[in-house]
Design a protein around this motif. Structure first.
Motif, short mmCIF file in Angstrom:
data_model
loop_
_atom_site.label_atom_id
_atom_site.label_comp_id
_atom_site.label_asym_id
_atom_site.label_seq_id
_atom_site.Cartn_x
_atom_site.Cartn_y
_atom_site.Cartn_z
N ALA A 33 0.84 -1.21 0.00
CA ALA A 33 0.00 0.00 0.00
C ALA A 33 0.87 1.26 0.00
N CYS A 34 1.99 1.23 0.73
CA CYS A 34 2.90 2.38 0.74
C CYS A 34 3.50 2.60 -0.64
N LEU A 35 3.91 1.49 -1.27
CA LEU A 35 4.60 1.61 -2.56
C LEU A 35 3.67 2.12 -3.66
N ARG A 36 2.37 1.91 -3.47
CA ARG A 36 1.41 2.40 -4.48
C ARG A 36 1.26 3.93 -4.44
N VAL A 37 1.78 4.57 -3.39
CA VAL A 37 1.74 6.05 -3.35
C VAL A 37 3.16 6.63 -3.34
N LEU A 38 4.13 5.81 -3.65
CA LEU A 38 5.54 6.29 -3.66
C LEU A 38 5.93 6.61 -5.10
N SER A 39 6.50 7.80 -5.31
CA SER A 39 6.89 8.19 -6.67
C SER A 39 8.05 7.31 -7.15
N ALA A 40 8.27 7.26 -8.45
CA ALA A 40 9.40 6.49 -8.99
C ALA A 40 10.68 7.09 -8.43
N GLY A 41 11.54 6.26 -7.89
CA GLY A 41 12.79 6.75 -7.29
C GLY A 41 12.60 7.30 -5.88
N GLY A 42 11.37 7.19 -5.36
CA GLY A 42 11.10 7.70 -4.01
C GLY A 42 11.64 6.76 -2.94
N TRP A 43 11.65 7.24 -1.71
CA TRP A 43 12.20 6.46 -0.60
C TRP A 43 11.11 5.94 0.31
N LEU A 44 11.23 4.66 0.63
CA LEU A 44 10.36 4.07 1.66
C LEU A 44 11.21 3.92 2.92
N VAL A 45 10.78 4.56 3.99
CA VAL A 45 11.49 4.44 5.28
C VAL A 45 10.60 3.56 6.15
N ALA A 46 10.98 2.29 6.29
CA ALA A 46 10.12 1.32 6.97
C ALA A 46 10.77 0.87 8.27
N CYS A 47 9.99 0.92 9.35
CA CYS A 47 10.53 0.59 10.67
C CYS A 47 9.67 -0.47 11.33
N SER A 48 10.32 -1.45 11.93
CA SER A 48 9.60 -2.47 12.68
C SER A 48 10.31 -2.68 14.01
N ASN A 49 9.54 -2.67 15.08
CA ASN A 49 10.16 -2.82 16.41
C ASN A 49 9.83 -4.16 17.05
N LEU A 50 9.48 -5.14 16.21
CA LEU A 50 9.13 -6.46 16.76
C LEU A 50 10.40 -7.29 16.99
N GLY A 51 10.68 -7.59 18.25
CA GLY A 51 11.86 -8.39 18.55
C GLY A 51 11.77 -9.80 17.99
N THR A 52 10.54 -10.27 17.78
CA THR A 52 10.35 -11.64 17.28
C THR A 52 10.50 -11.73 15.77
N GLN A 53 10.66 -10.59 15.09
CA GLN A 53 10.78 -10.60 13.63
C GLN A 53 12.26 -10.34 13.27
N SER A 54 12.88 -11.31 12.62
CA SER A 54 14.31 -11.14 12.29
C SER A 54 14.44 -10.19 11.09
N PRO A 55 15.62 -9.61 10.91
CA PRO A 55 15.84 -8.78 9.72
C PRO A 55 15.54 -9.55 8.43
N ARG A 56 15.87 -10.83 8.42
CA ARG A 56 15.60 -11.63 7.22
C ARG A 56 14.09 -11.74 6.96
N GLN A 57 13.32 -11.94 8.04
CA GLN A 57 11.86 -12.02 7.89
C GLN A 57 11.29 -10.67 7.43
N PHE A 58 11.86 -9.59 7.98
CA PHE A 58 11.39 -8.25 7.59
C PHE A 58 11.66 -8.03 6.10
N ALA A 59 12.87 -8.41 5.68
CA ALA A 59 13.22 -8.26 4.26
C ALA A 59 12.26 -9.07 3.39
#
Ligand code: SAM
Length: 378
Positions: A306-332
């Protein structure tokens, strides 16, 4: 005395501070009771407080010496670990990462908030109060979603309610309310991300989702963003965001403060063909809303798309997750799924880490809870 199995004993010896209910092989203890924890061979491993939730014991002191002196020593060690940071809002005690499981202390310009993961930990309040010696002390509770039962209200445990306190972060001013406990108003673990982003806001159109009291919005506008729309379900949080704009002499008229569900806002923006140069998305781990709620573990692909559908071409997505149970690999993985759904590709430009007042213990597997990634979308 509680006896734990060999698996738990090995982890406790490594510095891990939780005992799970299934690991207790002998003895019983009531919630809130001080207990000594021993291995099956009788070696005492530490002293802690029993609980009746998803954790059975939080180990808060070494085996030798008294419990109170042991906890006080750990608080002093945490305080002496702190280095100077460019802010008057900072973390003094970082729970498991300072060997004080379930216990966080935040300092807001001399006023302290002590957040406890469970009311069973109430016995530490006077010990922490003495060690921290703040102008006022609020005790607040953070209920883990894995625990049942009500969350007690925050209470003043020292001094008087300071009301609104002004703090600074990286040269900007923010109004916090310590009496609101975990909703005091500034998430200090995002400081390094805000620092990294500072040179990049100029001229950009920014959408700040789950904006809370607008810390990213203030930083973006203060550093020259062309327009910032802040979205949060909570009207009180948004009025505090406006207050933070005022404190920094920033005009609110040119920016959006939208009190609505982020998914609804994203849908509306997509339908009306809006595009942003930067989308900041920093949701809580779990949330309820009219639009069906949010669960970080399973809903990131939907949110990222949903975020990417409103992001311009070449725009930046700054995505943050604070779940300790979610590994960086799972987030990716979740972000990639979202990108695929939206027909986009993402590349990571920067991974922010928590600042030095939020140390991460290598012996605590959930220490690296924060994923705060700046990505460019094709
Ligand atoms: C983790 S805080 C965001 C922190 C913020 N980015 C900052 O740095 O200050 C989460 C915020 O999400 C808001 N929230 C939770 N569910 C929401 C939803 N479905 N739509 C909009 N806001 C929501 C809460 O009101 C809260 O202010």
């Amino acid at each position: 005395m509680l006896t734990v199995n060999a698996y738990s004993a090995a982890w406790l010896r490594r510095g891990f501070a939780w005992v799970y209910p299934a690991e207790v092989t002998g003895g019983r203890a009531q919630r809130g009771e001080r207990v000594r924890v021993q291995a099956e061979d009788g070696t005492v491993l530490g002293q802690g407080i029993a609980d009746d939730g998803w954790i059975a014991v939080r180990v808060l002191a070494d085996a030798e010496g008294g419990f109170e002196a042991g906890v006080a020593r750990r608080v002093q060690a945490a305080l002496s670990r702190r280095v100077a940071v460019d802010a008057t809002a900072r973390r003094l005690v970082n729970a498991e990462n300072d060997d004080l499981p379930g216990i966080r202390v935040d300092d807001y310009a001399g006023h302290a908030v002590l957040s406890l993961d469970s009311p069973s930990l109430d016995a530490v309040v006077p010990i922490v109060a003495r060690a921290v010696d703040a102008r006022s002390l609020v005790v607040a509770y953070r209920r883990d979603p894995r625990d049942a039962g009500p969350t007690p209200a925050a209470r003043i445990a020292g001094g008087a309610d300071p009301g609104e306190v002004e703090v600074t972060e990286l040269g900007l001013r923010f109004a916090v309310r310590p009496a609101l406990g975990k909703d005091a108003g500034l998430f200090t673990d995002m400081r390094e991300l805000r620092r990294w982003l500072a040179p990049w806001w100029t001229g950009r159109r920014v959408l700040n989702l789950f904006a809370h009291t607008g810390a990213f919005s203030v930083a973006a506008v203060a550093h020259g963003a062309a327009r910032v729309d802040s979205v949060d379900l909570s009207a009180p949080h948004l009025s505090r965001a406006r207050r933070n704009f005022d404190l920094n002499g920033l005009k609110t008229e040119d920016h959006g403060f939208w009190g609505e569900d982020c998914f609804k806002a994203l849908d509306r923006l997509r339908r009306t063909g809006q595009a942003y140069d930067v989308v900041v998305v920093d949701p809580p781990g779990y949330a309820r809303s009219d639009a069906g709620g949010w669960q970080g573990e399973k809903d990131w692909p939907r949110l990222a798309a949903a975020c990417l559908r409103v992001l311009s071409a070449g725009g930046w997505l700054v995505a943050c997750s604070n779940l300790g149970t979610q590994s960086p690999r799972q987030f990716a993985g979740a972000l990639s799924q979202g990108a695929e759904r939206a027909g986009r590709r993402l590349r990571v430009l920067h991974e922010a880490c928590p600042p030095a007042d939020h140390p991460a213990a290598l012996h605590f597997p959930e220490a690296h809870y924060l994923k705060a990634w700046v990505m460019v979308g094709d």
